[in-house]
Structure formats: C-alpha cells, structure tokens
Design a protein around this motif. Structure first.
Motif, PDB file in Angstrom:
ATOM      1  N   UNK A 131      -7.232   7.733   7.977  1.00 55.36           N
ATOM      2  CA  UNK A 131      -6.722   7.998   9.326  1.00 55.36           C
ATOM      3  C   UNK A 131      -6.153   6.749   9.987  1.00 55.36           C
ATOM      4  N   UNK A 132      -5.160   6.138   9.278  1.00 57.97           N
ATOM      5  CA  UNK A 132      -4.399   5.012   9.836  1.00 57.97           C
ATOM      6  C   UNK A 132      -5.315   3.859  10.233  1.00 57.97           C
ATOM      7  N   UNK A 133      -6.127   3.439   9.282  1.00 57.27           N
ATOM      8  CA  UNK A 133      -7.070   2.358   9.529  1.00 57.27           C
ATOM      9  C   UNK A 133      -6.404   1.000   9.620  1.00 57.27           C
ATOM     10  N   UNK A 134      -7.170  -0.038   9.913  1.00 53.21           N
ATOM     11  CA  UNK A 134      -6.601  -1.368  10.116  1.00 53.21           C
ATOM     12  C   UNK A 134      -5.951  -1.961   8.866  1.00 53.21           C
ATOM     13  N   UNK A 135      -6.458  -1.641   7.683  1.00 56.01           N
ATOM     14  CA  UNK A 135      -5.836  -2.178   6.472  1.00 56.01           C
ATOM     15  C   UNK A 135      -4.479  -1.531   6.209  1.00 56.01           C
ATOM     16  N   UNK A 136      -4.358  -0.247   6.493  1.00 56.43           N
ATOM     17  CA  UNK A 136      -3.061   0.423   6.360  1.00 56.43           C
ATOM     18  C   UNK A 136      -2.049  -0.209   7.312  1.00 56.43           C
ATOM     19  N   UNK A 137      -2.453  -0.421   8.552  1.00 52.25           N
ATOM     20  CA  UNK A 137      -1.526  -1.015   9.524  1.00 52.25           C
ATOM     21  C   UNK A 137      -1.159  -2.440   9.128  1.00 52.25           C
ATOM     22  N   UNK A 138      -2.142  -3.191   8.623  1.00 55.16           N
ATOM     23  CA  UNK A 138      -1.849  -4.556   8.185  1.00 55.16           C
ATOM     24  C   UNK A 138      -0.887  -4.557   6.999  1.00 55.16           C
ATOM     25  N   UNK A 139      -1.106  -3.653   6.058  1.00 60.96           N
ATOM     26  CA  UNK A 139      -0.226  -3.585   4.895  1.00 60.96           C
ATOM     27  C   UNK A 139       1.197  -3.234   5.315  1.00 60.96           C
ATOM     28  N   UNK A 140       1.354  -2.282   6.196  1.00 60.93           N
ATOM     29  CA  UNK A 140       2.694  -1.911   6.652  1.00 60.93           C
ATOM     30  C   UNK A 140       3.397  -3.087   7.317  1.00 60.93           C
ATOM     31  N   UNK A 141       2.681  -3.810   8.157  1.00 62.68           N
ATOM     32  CA  UNK A 141       3.289  -4.974   8.822  1.00 62.68           C
ATOM     33  C   UNK A 141       3.692  -6.038   7.810  1.00 62.68           C
ATOM     34  N   UNK A 142       2.823  -6.297   6.851  1.00 64.45           N
ATOM     35  CA  UNK A 142       3.122  -7.339   5.877  1.00 64.45           C
ATOM     36  C   UNK A 142       4.252  -6.914   4.935  1.00 64.45           C
ATOM     37  N   UNK A 143       4.318  -5.641   4.604  1.00 62.58           N
ATOM     38  CA  UNK A 143       5.413  -5.155   3.765  1.00 62.58           C
ATOM     39  C   UNK A 143       6.746  -5.230   4.502  1.00 62.58           C
ATOM     40  N   UNK A 144       6.743  -4.914   5.788  1.00 62.09           N
ATOM     41  CA  UNK A 144       7.991  -5.042   6.557  1.00 62.09           C
ATOM     42  C   UNK A 144       8.497  -6.473   6.529  1.00 62.09           C
ATOM     43  N   UNK A 145       7.600  -7.424   6.696  1.00 62.76           N
ATOM     44  CA  UNK A 145       7.998  -8.841   6.643  1.00 62.76           C
ATOM     45  C   UNK A 145       8.452  -9.224   5.239  1.00 62.76           C
ATOM     46  N   UNK A 146       7.700  -8.818   4.242  1.00 60.64           N
ATOM     47  CA  UNK A 146       8.012  -9.199   2.863  1.00 60.64           C
ATOM     48  C   UNK A 146       9.354  -8.637   2.415  1.00 60.64           C
ATOM     49  N   UNK A 147       9.616  -7.384   2.766  1.00 63.93           N
ATOM     50  CA  UNK A 147      10.828  -6.706   2.311  1.00 63.93           C
ATOM     51  C   UNK A 147      12.009  -6.895   3.248  1.00 63.93           C
ATOM     52  N   UNK A 148      11.762  -7.339   4.469  1.00 65.44           N
ATOM     53  CA  UNK A 148      12.850  -7.524   5.422  1.00 65.44           C
ATOM     54  C   UNK A 148      13.422  -6.220   5.935  1.00 65.44           C
ATOM     55  N   UNK A 149      12.545  -5.285   6.327  1.00 68.20           N
ATOM     56  CA  UNK A 149      12.986  -3.985   6.826  1.00 68.20           C
ATOM     57  C   UNK A 149      12.383  -3.737   8.210  1.00 68.20           C
ATOM     58  N   UNK A 150      12.971  -2.789   8.944  1.00 68.63           N
ATOM     59  CA  UNK A 150      12.571  -2.554  10.333  1.00 68.63           C
ATOM     60  C   UNK A 150      11.344  -1.650  10.450  1.00 68.63           C
ATOM     61  N   UNK A 151      11.398  -0.481   9.819  1.00 67.86           N
ATOM     62  CA  UNK A 151      10.293   0.482   9.868  1.00 67.86           C
ATOM     63  C   UNK A 151       9.861   0.806   8.448  1.00 67.86           C
ATOM     64  N   UNK A 152       8.555   0.802   8.215  1.00 64.66           N
ATOM     65  CA  UNK A 152       8.003   1.188   6.913  1.00 64.66           C
ATOM     66  C   UNK A 152       6.700   1.942   7.141  1.00 64.66           C
ATOM     67  N   UNK A 153       6.563   3.079   6.465  1.00 59.24           N
ATOM     68  CA  UNK A 153       5.383   3.924   6.611  1.00 59.24           C
ATOM     69  C   UNK A 153       4.794   4.223   5.242  1.00 59.24           C
ATOM     70  N   UNK A 154       3.572   3.806   5.020  1.00 57.88           N
ATOM     71  CA  UNK A 154       2.899   4.085   3.758  1.00 57.88           C
ATOM     72  C   UNK A 154       2.450   5.544   3.717  1.00 57.88           C
ATOM     73  N   UNK A 155       2.589   6.154   2.552  1.00 57.59           N
ATOM     74  CA  UNK A 155       2.142   7.528   2.334  1.00 57.59           C
ATOM     75  C   UNK A 155       1.398   7.604   1.008  1.00 57.59           C
TER      76      UNK A 155
END
Length: 371
Positions: free
Chosen positions: A35-59
């Motif tokens: 349910x959208x825990x802190x590790x999911x949110x952290x991973x999404x933020x870090x992936x956005x930085x790593x990949x250079x993209x605006x919005x990213x949503x893990x599924x």
C-alpha cells in the motif's frame, strides 16, 4: 569426467544478502508491507533521478504496466504494433479489448519499421505500441511524426530499455507512456515488477490511481482501477540493485565485446543499436544465415549444457487470438535469431565455451557482420 556447469541465457544478479536484510529489518519495524509504503516511494524517487524522467510509477509487473497504459490513454479500436516482441506486447492489447495491427520490422535492428506505419493507419486506429527490441531504440522521430499527423497516442514497450539513452537523454522520454519490466531476468529487477513513465501530468494522475483500485482516500474513488501495486519487499530489492547498476552494465558490456571478438569470423550477423545510442547491453542476439543453421547450433550448445533462447520466436501474428498475415522480415528474422547467454558475472571461460560451440563446424571466411 564431471559434466560442465550449465550456462543459461541469463543469470539473475543478486546484491549481497546483508544489503537486502537491512531493508527487511526496516519493514519488520514499520510493519507496513504494501500500500505505497516508504520503500516504494523512495525507489520511485531514486529511479526518476537515475533515469532522468518526470513521472515514474512502480507496478507489480511489466504486463500490468502495458495494460494500465492502454487503459489510461483510453484506447479503443486498432493499435499498430510489432509482431517481433514478447507475447505480453500483443496480449495486453487484446486483453484490453483492442485489436493489434502488425507491421513489419527493420532488418538492421529488428524494431518496428516506421515507414510502414502510416499505410496501416485506418479510421479505427488510436495508437502505436512499439518495442525497443533488445534495448535498441526505435526510430522515435518518425514514429512521433506519424502519430502527430494522425492524432495517435504512442506507447513504447521499454521492457528491455532500462537505462538506455538516445541522443543524450533517456529513451523513456519518448511517447505518451513508456513501460518497463523489472522481472528477475532484466538488468534492473525487483524480482517481479514493472513501471510506467510519462511526462504528462494528467496521465500521471490517472496512472497513479488506476494502479491502486482507483482509490481517492479510503472511501472515495477517482475512477476505474486495478490492483497493480508493488510490495515493500520488491521495492527493497530494487533499492539494493540501483547502486550496482554501473557494475552490471560494465560486466555485460565486457561479455558482449568478448563475443564480438571471438565470433568475428563466424558466419553471423550481430544486430546493433542505431547511432546516437548509449546502450545497456541487455541481450546478445545473433542472426544465422538459415533456420537450419540456428537449430544445428542450438542442438550443439545444448549438448554442451549451454541454453540460449529464441527471443522472439514465433512472431506474434501466429497467436490463435489474433489475425493477420505474417510480415516477411519479422517472420524471417524470428526463424534465424538466437540470443546467446549473457550476464554481468559471466566468467570469461563460459564466454569462450559458448563462442567455441557456436563457431564449431562453421565454414571459414565471410566473417560476422556487425550492425
């Protein structure tokens, strides 16, 4: 004499166990598993930085990512796509009540032929769903121009394209939505998982609620949704993987370069990405002169406990829930392409084993073509 250790088409990279355990300890302390825990949110933020993209949503996987992309864009009718891809590319179109329309691929990089797309557009066409095959970028400029001319949406199946950059920016920036797979066989993985990427704020909002049943808080809903969430355990694996990505890419590049050297005189064609690509070395595909050559080599490799894969055979137009003729280039290449074993930690001795078995019995002269 003992049997040689088997060599498979890939080997999943696993980070040091103690790194994963540290994240598990935090999950136990918080007692939030999903349910959208802190590790999911952290991973999404870090992936956005790593990949250079605006919005990213893990599924939860790459197939759900494709299905949500089609639903979020409100697609109906026909979707132009490639028959040379994994089955999920086409099955997601059909699952969402749309009709796949196949056009052929380019012989150079095996991606969809953009010059054939416009002729396939009809009054029922709503989108193009193209695959960056083996991480090779499609001709995004021509595809984008055709889409704008005819008012079509564009989805890129980027399951193979994690970290790929084209002309200095992430290839994921192209199209309305790009989807990723984080399956265990991929360069970057969360054991199981996937993601959707978009630059569009409205689409981002739609994707975010669609992956979580449509929830708007506990008692209200934005609209139709599905359970596409990813757990904290999967996010923990992704957070462990990210610091190792440069080493993983470097290891795979070294294997590919060794294959290039060892197979230089073998009668093969080795596809390469288009100019301007910073590639991720996701696969090592080779094209044999004939299917008979491929089958002979595959049997020889199996006899040496080496197990490549025919990515992608057969072409998706052969599925019993679709219709249409087999595009000639895709059908021909699918019969002749084989992906050789490749992983970040593949020993040089195994690379030599594979290359030796591939080259054994090959005629001399007329060496491998590159690109």
């Amino acid at each position: 004499m003992s049997e040689p250790e088997p060599v498979y088409v890939t080997k999943t990279f696993l980070p040091p166990l103690e790194e994963y355990v540290r994240y598990l300890e935090g999950i136990w302390e918080r007692n939030q598993l999903t349910n959208n825990g802190p590790l999911v949110r952290e991973l999404e933020d870090r992936l956005k930085d790593y990949l250079g993209v605006k919005h990213l949503f893990c599924v939860s996987n790459g197939t759900i990512a494709l299905q949500i992309a089609i639903k979020a864009l409100g697609l109906t009718g026909e979707i132009i796509t490639t028959p040379f891809s994994y089955v999920a590319t086409t099955s997601s179109i059909v699952w969402e009540g749309c009709t796949p329309v196949f056009v052929d691929i380019l012989p150079e990089d095996l991606c969809i032929d953009p010059d054939l797309i416009e002729a396939a557009v009809t009054e029922w066409t709503t989108a193009i769903l193209a695959t960056h095959v083996y991480g090779f970028p499609c001709d995004v400029d021509t595809i984008g121009a055709v889409a704008r001319k005819h008012g079509l949406k564009v989805i890129y199946d980027s399951a193979h394209a994690f970290g790929v950059r084209y002309r200095g920016e992430s290839v994921l920036r192209h199209g309305d939505i790009a989807t990723l797979s984080f399956h265990a066989t991929k360069l970057f993985h969360t054991a199981e998982g996937g993601a959707l990427v978009t630059d569009d704020d409205d689409l981002a909002h739609r994707i975010e609620y669609m992956r979580n049943f449509g929830h708007r808080g506990q008692e209200e809903f934005w609209g139709l949704g599905i359970n596409g969430k990813v757990s904290e355990f999967h996010a923990a694996m992704g957070l462990c993987m990210l610091p190792h990505m440069s080493g993983i890419t470097a290891g795979r590049r070294a294997v590919c370069e060794e294959y290039d050297r060892l197979l230089l005189r073998a009668p093969l064609r080795v596809p390469k990405p288009r100019a301007g690509t910073d590639w991720n070395y996701a696969y090592y595909p080779v094209l044999f002169p004939t299917e008979e050559d491929l089958l002979e080599v595959r049997d020889r490799l199996a006899g040496a406990s080496i197990f490549p894969r025919r990515y992608f055979y057969p072409t998706l137009d052969t599925l019993d829930y679709v219709s249409g003729d087999a595009p000639p280039c895709a059908a021909d290449c699918a019969r002749r392409v084989l992906c050789l074993p490749l992983s970040a930690e593949m020993p040089e001795a195994d690379v030599r084993r594979v290359a030796g078995a591939v080259s054994s019995g090959s005629p001399t002269g007329g060496g491998a073509e590159r690109g």
